[in-house]
Each structure stands twice: as C-alpha cells, then as structure tokens.
Design a protein around this motif. Structure first.
Motif, PDB file in Angstrom:
ATOM      1  N   PHE A   1     -12.960  24.154  27.836  1.00  0.00           N
ATOM      2  CA  PHE A   1     -13.487  24.657  29.088  1.00  0.00           C
ATOM      3  C   PHE A   1     -14.960  25.040  28.936  1.00  0.00           C
ATOM      4  CE2 PHE A   1     -14.133  28.117  32.147  1.00  0.00           C
ATOM      5  CZ  PHE A   1     -13.842  27.423  33.303  1.00  0.00           C
ATOM      6  N   LEU A   2     -15.249  25.821  27.885  1.00  0.00           N
ATOM      7  CA  LEU A   2     -16.618  26.269  27.637  1.00  0.00           C
ATOM      8  C   LEU A   2     -17.547  25.079  27.507  1.00  0.00           C
ATOM      9  CD1 LEU A   2     -16.798  29.156  25.037  1.00  0.00           C
ATOM     10  CD2 LEU A   2     -17.703  29.078  27.349  1.00  0.00           C
ATOM     11  N   TYR A   3     -17.069  24.112  26.738  1.00  0.00           N
ATOM     12  CA  TYR A   3     -17.900  22.951  26.469  1.00  0.00           C
ATOM     13  C   TYR A   3     -18.211  22.205  27.760  1.00  0.00           C
ATOM     14  CZ  TYR A   3     -19.870  19.822  23.062  1.00  0.00           C
ATOM     15  OH  TYR A   3     -20.739  19.118  22.295  1.00  0.00           O
ATOM     16  N   ALA A   4     -17.176  22.059  28.595  1.00  0.00           N
ATOM     17  CA  ALA A   4     -17.374  21.333  29.845  1.00  0.00           C
ATOM     18  C   ALA A   4     -18.318  22.098  30.768  1.00  0.00           C
ATOM     19  CB  ALA A   4     -16.037  21.102  30.534  1.00  0.00           C
ATOM     20  N   VAL A   5     -18.220  23.442  30.738  1.00  0.00           N
ATOM     21  CA  VAL A   5     -19.070  24.236  31.613  1.00  0.00           C
ATOM     22  C   VAL A   5     -20.511  24.242  31.108  1.00  0.00           C
ATOM     23  CG1 VAL A   5     -19.541  26.585  32.369  1.00  0.00           C
ATOM     24  CG2 VAL A   5     -17.239  25.687  32.485  1.00  0.00           C
ATOM     25  N   LEU A   6     -20.671  24.387  29.782  1.00  0.00           N
ATOM     26  CA  LEU A   6     -22.009  24.547  29.222  1.00  0.00           C
ATOM     27  C   LEU A   6     -22.774  23.232  29.196  1.00  0.00           C
ATOM     28  CD1 LEU A   6     -21.406  26.969  26.240  1.00  0.00           C
ATOM     29  CD2 LEU A   6     -22.464  27.462  28.423  1.00  0.00           C
ATOM     30  N   ASP A   7     -22.063  22.146  28.940  1.00  0.00           N
ATOM     31  CA  ASP A   7     -22.750  20.889  28.750  1.00  0.00           C
ATOM     32  C   ASP A   7     -22.479  19.955  29.930  1.00  0.00           C
ATOM     33  OD1 ASP A   7     -23.917  18.627  27.918  1.00  0.00           O
ATOM     34  OD2 ASP A   7     -23.151  18.707  25.874  1.00  0.00           O
ATOM     35  N   PRO A   8     -23.452  19.795  30.806  1.00  0.00           N
ATOM     36  CA  PRO A   8     -23.216  18.975  31.992  1.00  0.00           C
ATOM     37  C   PRO A   8     -22.973  17.502  31.659  1.00  0.00           C
ATOM     38  CG  PRO A   8     -25.512  19.638  31.843  1.00  0.00           C
ATOM     39  CD  PRO A   8     -24.796  20.368  30.772  1.00  0.00           C
TER      40      PRO A   8
ATOM     41  N   VAL B   1     -15.222  15.643  32.739  1.00  0.00           N
ATOM     42  CA  VAL B   1     -13.791  15.843  32.562  1.00  0.00           C
ATOM     43  C   VAL B   1     -13.068  14.751  33.339  1.00  0.00           C
ATOM     44  CG1 VAL B   1     -11.880  17.377  32.978  1.00  0.00           C
ATOM     45  CG2 VAL B   1     -14.096  18.297  32.345  1.00  0.00           C
ATOM     46  N   ASN B   2     -12.342  13.908  32.636  1.00  0.00           N
ATOM     47  CA  ASN B   2     -11.564  12.915  33.380  1.00  0.00           C
ATOM     48  C   ASN B   2     -10.088  13.267  33.303  1.00  0.00           C
ATOM     49  OD1 ASN B   2     -11.893  12.487  30.740  1.00  0.00           O
ATOM     50  ND2 ASN B   2     -12.067  10.271  30.842  1.00  0.00           N
ATOM     51  N   ALA B   3      -9.585  13.673  34.425  1.00  0.00           N
ATOM     52  CA  ALA B   3      -8.204  14.127  34.457  1.00  0.00           C
ATOM     53  C   ALA B   3      -7.278  12.920  34.546  1.00  0.00           C
ATOM     54  CB  ALA B   3      -7.986  15.034  35.639  1.00  0.00           C
TER      55      ALA B   3
END
Lengths: 348, 514
Positions: free
Chosen positions: B501-508, B512-514
């Motif tokens: 989660f952090l990584y996805a938020v911090l690094d644009p 995230v491919n669901a």
C-alpha cells in the motif's frame, strides 16, 4: 576470435570528460578480446576482499578436515573431540605460549572441565558446520532454481501456485520454520538437518530466478530455439539457465552465509545438531555459562563462525561485483594517471 | 485499489491457512508428547500414558484435531477465542499470549526505529563518500554484523554491557586513560571520515571531534555524573540549541537565517517550559496518555512557530521546527526519567546493579510512571542492542545501494546543473527517492526482526512471543506454538499489505492492477 565488451565507449568520442574516458579506456583495454566468463573471473580475481575470503575459507576448511580426518581416515591432530584426558593447565587454560620459545603445547585452545581438547572440538564443529552449510546451499540451489525457472518460464497458473508456495514459506521467520523442521529430524544426521534447512532457505533465490527467467523468455534466442524445435526442458536448462547463472551463483553464496548463522542459532537453541555430534553453535550453547571461568571455550567456536560467515559474505560480494556489468572496478590512482598520459599522447 | 487489497488479503489468508495445516501435521510428527514420561519409573506408567493420550486427544487423527483447533481459532472472530491449552503448565494460551505480545512489540518497535534512523543515516553518508576509507570501514562493519551470531554477541553484551558496566558504575575508578584516548581518536576519525571535505577541513573536524569527545568523557567522569546522571536545564539548553543548528543545517543550511531563528526559538521555548514542566510532573501523576498529549501540544507549538516566521516557504520552516521539537521532547522526557536514577539504583531489588541482564522488568520495584519507565529501559537496553546490530547492517547496505543508484540518475545531474548546492541535491532530490524502496524493505525486515527476537528473548529471558515459542517447543506444547505461528503469520500479512500500500501511494509509477 574476439568478443568485444558491449559497454565500452570509444576513447576518442569524449575527450573533454577525462574521468569517464580514463575509466572506459582502461576497462576497454583490459577486457578486449575476452569472453564474458573470462571477464567475470578476472574481475573476481581482482576483488581483494573476495580473494582474502577464498584463501581464508580454503585454509580453515583444509585445516579442519585434515586435523581430525574425514570418516575413517585419521587426521594429524593427536586428540579427538570426544575423549577426555588429564587437565594440563589449571582450569584447562590454553597451553600455547608466546614467550620464547614459541610453543603450542598439548591443548592450544584449552580444555573443558572434563579434559576434552577444545581444539579438536572446534575443528570437528567447523567440519560439521561447513558440511551443513554446503548441503543447505546445494539443496536451496536446486529447489530455488527449479521453482524459479518453472514459474518464470511457464507463467500462468503454475507461476501462481509456485509463488503462493513461496509466500507460504516466507511468511514465517526462517528460524521458526527451521526450529520445527530441525526438531522433526533431530536424532538423525547433520546432513539431514542441512537438507531440511535448505528446504526453508530457497525462497529468495526462487523469486530472483523467476524474475530473471521472465525477462529472458522474451529474448530472441529463446524464440529461435523454440523455432528450431527444442523442447521446453531444453530451452529452460540449456539455453536460459546459463544466462541466469550470475544471479544464481551470487545469491546461493550469500544464502550460504545466512545458512551457517542459522545452523549455529538452531544448534544453540537445541533444535539443530544434537549431541554427541558437535557443531560450532552447540559448543557455544554448551559453554556459554563458562564464559567467566573458561572464556576460551566460548571464544574459539564463535570466532570460527564469524570467520567462516565473513569469508562467505566477502566471496559473495566479490561475485556480485564480478557478475554485474554496470560495476566498474575503480582503477588505482597510478593507472588513472597513466591513462591520462596515454590520452594526452594520443591527442598530440 | 480496494479490490486489489481484498484480493491480496484473501490469497494470503488462504496461504496462511495452508501453512498452519502443514505445520500442524509436521509439529505432530516432530513433537514428543510423552517426553516427560519416557524416563519415568512410576508403577502406573501405563495409566499415565493413557491419561496423556486422553488429555491431548491423541487417538483422533491429527487432521481432525487440526480442524478442531481451527474452529477454536475461528471463535476469535466472534469474541470467543479458544487457542487451546499449554498442557504442561495447564495455562490457557490466550492468557499466556497477553503479556507476551506486548513485550515483543515493545522490544521490536524500539529496536526497529533506532535501527532505521541509524542505518539510513550511516548508509547515506557511506554512499556519498563512496570508495573512501569511511565507506570501506562501514562496508566491513556491516559484513561483520551480518556474520555475527546473535547469541554469541548476547553473551558478550551480558558480560561487558552489564556486569562490567555495573561494577564500574558502583565504583567509577579509571586505572588507565589509554582506552579513553583510543575512543576519542576513533570518534575523531569517524567524524572526519563522515564529514569529509578538504584536507584542512578534515583536520579541523578530526581535532574538534576528538576534543569534544574527550571533554565530554572527562566531564562525565570528573563531575561524578555517573552517580547522579541527569541532563538538567543546562543540558536541555545546550543540546536544544545544538539540535536547532544541526536540523537547520540539514534541512536548509545555516545561511537561511529565518529557519535558524525559528528553530532556535523552539529550543528557547523548550528551555523556558522546562521548569513549569517539572512542577507538572511533580504534582500530576503521569501516564502515557499525558505524554502523548504533551507531545502533540509541543508539536503544535513548534509548527505554529515555524509558520509564524512566514518567509517564502513557511512549511519548510515548520518541518524543521517539527524535527527539532521531537528531539527536545525526547530530551525533557529522558531528563525526567534519569532523575529517578539515584532512587532506582539504590532500590534493594536493584542493589546498585542498574543494567539488567535478564527479564522484562525487575520484580518488586514499585514506583510511579517514571520509575517504571526507567526500569523498563534498563531492561530493554541489552536486548535492543543485540537486535539493532543485525538490522542496522541491512538498512545500511540497503540505503547505500539505493542511494548510489539514485545519485547516478539524470535528474540529480539536472539538479546540480541548476546550481543547487550539494545539501539540497542530497537531502531533497536524492535521499527522498532513495528512501522509496525502503518502504518495501521495512516490513520484510520486521519479520526478520521477529525471527531475531526468538533468539534474543530466549537469551535475555524476555517474556515475549519468541521465548514462548522456544519454551513451548522444548515442552512439546503444540497449542502455544500454533498460536505463535498464527499471530506471526497475521503480523507478516499486515506488514506486507502495508508495504504494498505504502509503495503504491508513495510511488506514482507503480500501477495497481487488480
């Protein structure tokens, strides 16, 4: 036949950036006409830390195995690790002396309270620890490579299943799973312990090999092999595996340095090597309370664990640098000056 | 995003279920449930075996027993936890766990925070001074720390970190100054290597660091500080001002007078509030709620001061004052805790041997909030050091590697070409990007730390989860072991989710491919 290194720049292209030119100039000259394997070997041989690691490790292994012998073959040391004898110095203190004349005495590393020779015990422990480490390395090398290769090559459901298995092993600290498996095989041999610990430590290798295979399978040589009619198995292990060798070798080495510390920790906790076998971790566990009275029983096994792990770490570091094409060995100051002079001469 | 998280959560929970199933069967094969009866010579041995078999329900197949156990765990969802019983002691696992979880979290959180701060700082400096003597030294030290067996270090720590130090504290007499001079020179060399610069600057750094270390040690020894350790108002003023200067230097540079004055103001307010706070601490019984409240007040004041100084970039100033106030708050807290030192070491249960080698708290030390904290810290000291040593090495290596990679990027060259000074390039452009991947390393490292805690807790007699696991393994109690596995597994799942989660938020760049 000469294969040129890809990442070299022609020296005459960037005269005004001396540092880069110097580096590349030196590197180009040194790697000219060498195959990839030769370049790697050469870089490795020039890595001082790694070479010291190799030499010290070889020395320790040779010393440990020759001192007590292997199996039925007797070694050159007069005592063995199980028999007790009369305590020579008060308390079993080490008998070696630095004062003239230098002598080792009968028990250079000292004795324990019932007169067992500490040198023999430490050497036996080193033998077993090295053996367990190598087995762990071999087992995790095989499992990690196969799992990673299958997952990365086939993708799809095989990949998901194998990666979930990896997740399952990784979810708990290695020492916890190691303790449970160690308990399961306790009472059997040290080799068996190595096998089960290898079955715990392969995960990081599998993930890296998978990544490597995923990028390799998109390359042309894989396509051409497939067009030529090679089977999946042949493509994976004959064509792709040699290209992933760098990752595999480096990570197996680094993993072995973890392995020796893990084995020592498990033996210390009582889930690793069981008596009457000795290992370095078990020696420390047995004599930790003797630290105040007989410190030599505690110092020597610890020192050997650290030395072995340190050597393996440095070897792994050297291998990583050697296999990494981006990694440039920094030339010495003298070589830089020389290259600068050569460049100036060339300009004139 | 939510779909991605749910999907991940579901698959990892399934994995955890399978893991518990496999480990349950493995444990069943590995553990000897009759170990205490094996050497028994009692005449009714047969009936003892029989009752044990009935107690542990061993006649039902292990697979069935697993599902029974799972049903008990599933009860936790509706508030009726049944994690089984530790059969040897007859205790319920749920009651065993309560204290253990708190103790482990205490141990791990302190060690993790310190390891991250130190590791990142040293790794960053090591990367900036690549291929210098300092870099080689740090590389060697981190390899050495990787190779150190924790249990071996722990024995050394007990001997020299506790027994010898306690001896020294009760009778602080120095026989020879040689080791102290060696320490001073080492500190000089360390700072010289870390700060670098031209030859003159290095010489000045070396001389200053050596001298400052020597004066500090000399003052500590000569003034009898060790008997009555305290920071005091003078210490708070001096260290607070120092912090203000260092923080300003790190964030904007000393040339930015506005920020410098703002941080100094915060340090000044801290010093002014020192005495009133002492009265508050004296008349009001403290607890952690109060502490957090006071910290929040301090942060609000600091950020307010930062914003009040306005300037072109008020939030920059506010950030710097924020970090300054954190240090000052810790300082005042530490000062108050240290004031208990005299009473604590004179306590009959402590008997002038304040640094503990075993346990999580001393028995029979009844005291207020401060005394309890001091007691807790003296017990935390050694196990934390043992844990930090390992983690520190991996954070250092990791930060160094990622920092080196970032420093080679084009945008760093652009930043330099714009004419930004080196500090801005390193602290703003490089470090922030280099720390990004750390977000995914920290959770993994915390799992390693939980594993390390197994050994550390066993050696230091720290009643946490790790010790519970090892003790239960020795006593062949399957239920506490399974509880440990489930809790650690859930912990790992949460840690990994947070990392993703952090990584996805911090690094644009991460999609995230669901």
């Amino acid at each position: 036949m000469s294969i040129r290194n890809d990442n070299q720049t022609p020296t005459d292209e960037a005269q005004d950036i001396p540092a880069e030119v110097k580096d590349n100039g030196i590197e180009a000259k040194e790697t000219e006409g060498l195959s990839q394997g030769r370049i790697v070997l050469r870089k490795f041989l020039r890595h001082k830390g790694a070479m010291i690691g190799v030499i010290v490790f070889a020395f320790i292994a040779l010393f440990a195995y020759s001192a007590l012998g292997i199996g039925p073959i007797p070694g050159w040391w007069i005592h063995n690790h199980t028999s007790s004898g009369p305590v020579v110095n008060p308390g079993g203190a080490p008998t070696w002396s630095l004062s003239e004349p230098f002598s080792l005495g009968e028990h250079p590393f000292g004795q324990d309270e019932i007169g067992r020779d500490n040198f023999a015990m430490v050497m036996k422990g080193t033998q077993i620890s090295i053996m367990v480490m190598l087995i762990i390395g071999a087992v995790s090398l095989v499992i990690g490579t196969i799992v990673g290769a299958l997952a990365g090559y086939y993708r799809g459901w095989i990949d998901s299943v194998l990666m979930r298995v990896t997740d399952g092993v990784i979810i708990l600290p290695t020492i916890v799973v190691g303790a449970i498996l160690g308990k399961l095989v306790s009472g059997t041999s040290g080799a068996m312990l190595g096998v089960v610990l290898g079955a715990v430590l392969w995960t990081s290798l599998a993930r890296l090999v998978r990544g490597e295979f995923m990028s390799l399978r998109e390359r042309e040589f894989v396509d051409s092999a497939r067009v030529a009619g090679a089977s999946d198995f042949r493509i994976m292990f004959k064509h792709m595996l040699p290209n992933a060798m760098g990752v595999i070798i480096v990570n197996t080495t680094l993993l072995m340095s973890q392995a020796i510390v893990l084995e020592a920790a498990l033996s210390y906790l009582g889930f690793g090597i069981q008596p009457p076998d000795v290992s370095l971790g078990r020696l420390i566990s047995e004599y930790q309370t003797a630290f105040a009275t007989r410190p030599w029983l505690f110092w020597w096994p610890g020192l050997f664990i650290i030395l072995i792990a340190l050597c393996v770490n440095f070897i792994g570091d050297g291998l990583r640098d050697a296999f990494d094409p981006r990694m440039k060995t920094i030339p010495s100051w003298r070589k830089m000056k020389k290259a600068e002079r050569m460049a100036q001469k060339g300009a004139k | 995003m939510l779909k991605f998280i749910l999907k991940r959560l579901l698959s990892t929970v399934l994995v955890l279920l399978v893991v518990t199933f496999v480990l349950y069967l493995l444990l069943n094969a590995a553990l000897d449930f009759f170990w205490d009866l094996r050497s028994s010579t009692s005449p009714n041995i047969e009936s003892l075996y029989e009752s044990r078999r009935r107690l542990l329900d061993l006649d039902t197949p292990a697979v069935v027993r697993y599902f029974k156990w799972l049903a008990g765990v599933g009860g936790c969802a509706i508030g009726q936890c049944d994690l089984g019983i530790a059969w040897k002691s007859g205790q319920e696992v749920t009651s065993q766990l309560q204290g253990a979880i708190v103790n482990t979290i205490k141990l791990i959180s302190a060690a993790t925070i310190i390891a991250i701060v130190l590791g990142v700082a040293v790794g960053m400096i090591s990367a900036i001074r690549q291929y210098s003597g300092f870099d080689y030294f740090i590389t060697f030290v981190s390899f050495l720390l990787y190779s150190l067996p924790v249990f071996w270090v722990a024995v050394l720590l007990k001997q020299w970190g506790a027994i010898e130090i306690n001896n020294f504290l009760s009778d602080p007499q120095i026989e020879t100054w040689l080791p102290i001079i060696a320490v001073c020179l080492a500190m000089g060399l360390f700072w010289m290597g870390a700060l670098g610069g031209s030859r003159n600057r290095r010489l000045i750094t070396f001389a200053a660091a050596t001298l400052i270390t020597f004066v500090t040690i000399y003052y500590i020894l000569a003034s009898g500080w060790l008997q009555q350790p305290r920071i005091g108002i003078v210490g708070v003023v001096l260290i607070g001002a120092g912090t203000a200067i260092v923080m300003t230097f790190l964030s904007t540079g000393l040339r930015n007078k506005r920020v410098l004055y703002a941080t100094l103001t915060v340090a000044g307010i801290g010093a002014l509030l020192y005495m009133p706070l002492q009265y508050l601490f004296y008349y009001q019984e403290m607890n952690w709620l109060w502490m957090v409240g006071l910290l929040v007040v301090a942060i609000v004041i600091a950020v307010g001061v930062g914003l009040a100084f306005k300037g072109p970039d008020p939030w920059d100033t506010a950030r710097t004052t924020f970090f300054t106030v954190l240090v000052i708050a810790v300082l005042i807290f530490a000062d108050r805790v240290l004031q208990e030192w005299g009473r604590y070491s004179a306590h009959p249960a402590i008997n002038n041997r304040p640094i503990a080698t075993i346990g999580a708290s001393a028995p029979n030390v009844a005291g207020d909030f401060w005394m309890a904290n001091l007691d807790s810290f003296t017990h935390l000291l050694l196990p934390s050091i043992a844990l930090i040593l390992i983690s520190f090495a991996s954070y250092t290596r990791y930060t160094r590697g990622s920092m080196l990679e970032v420093m080679g990027q084009d945008y760093i060259r652009t930043a330099r070409a714009k004419g930004l000074n080196e500090r801005t390039v390193v602290m703003r452009h490089a470090l922030r990007n280099a720390l990004l991947p750390l977000a995914s390393i920290i959770p993994v490292d915390i799992i390693t730390m939980v594993g390390g805690a197994v050994i550390t807790e066993t050696i230091f007699g720290w009643n946490g989860m790790g010790k519970l696991f090892i003790d239960s393994m020795h006593r062949s109690e399957i239920d506490p072991i399974m509880a440990y596995i489930v809790i650690t597994g859930i912990f790992a799942i949460i840690a990994n989710l947070v990392a993703d989660f952090l990584y996805a938020v911090l690094d644009p760049r991460i999609r995230v491919n669901a």
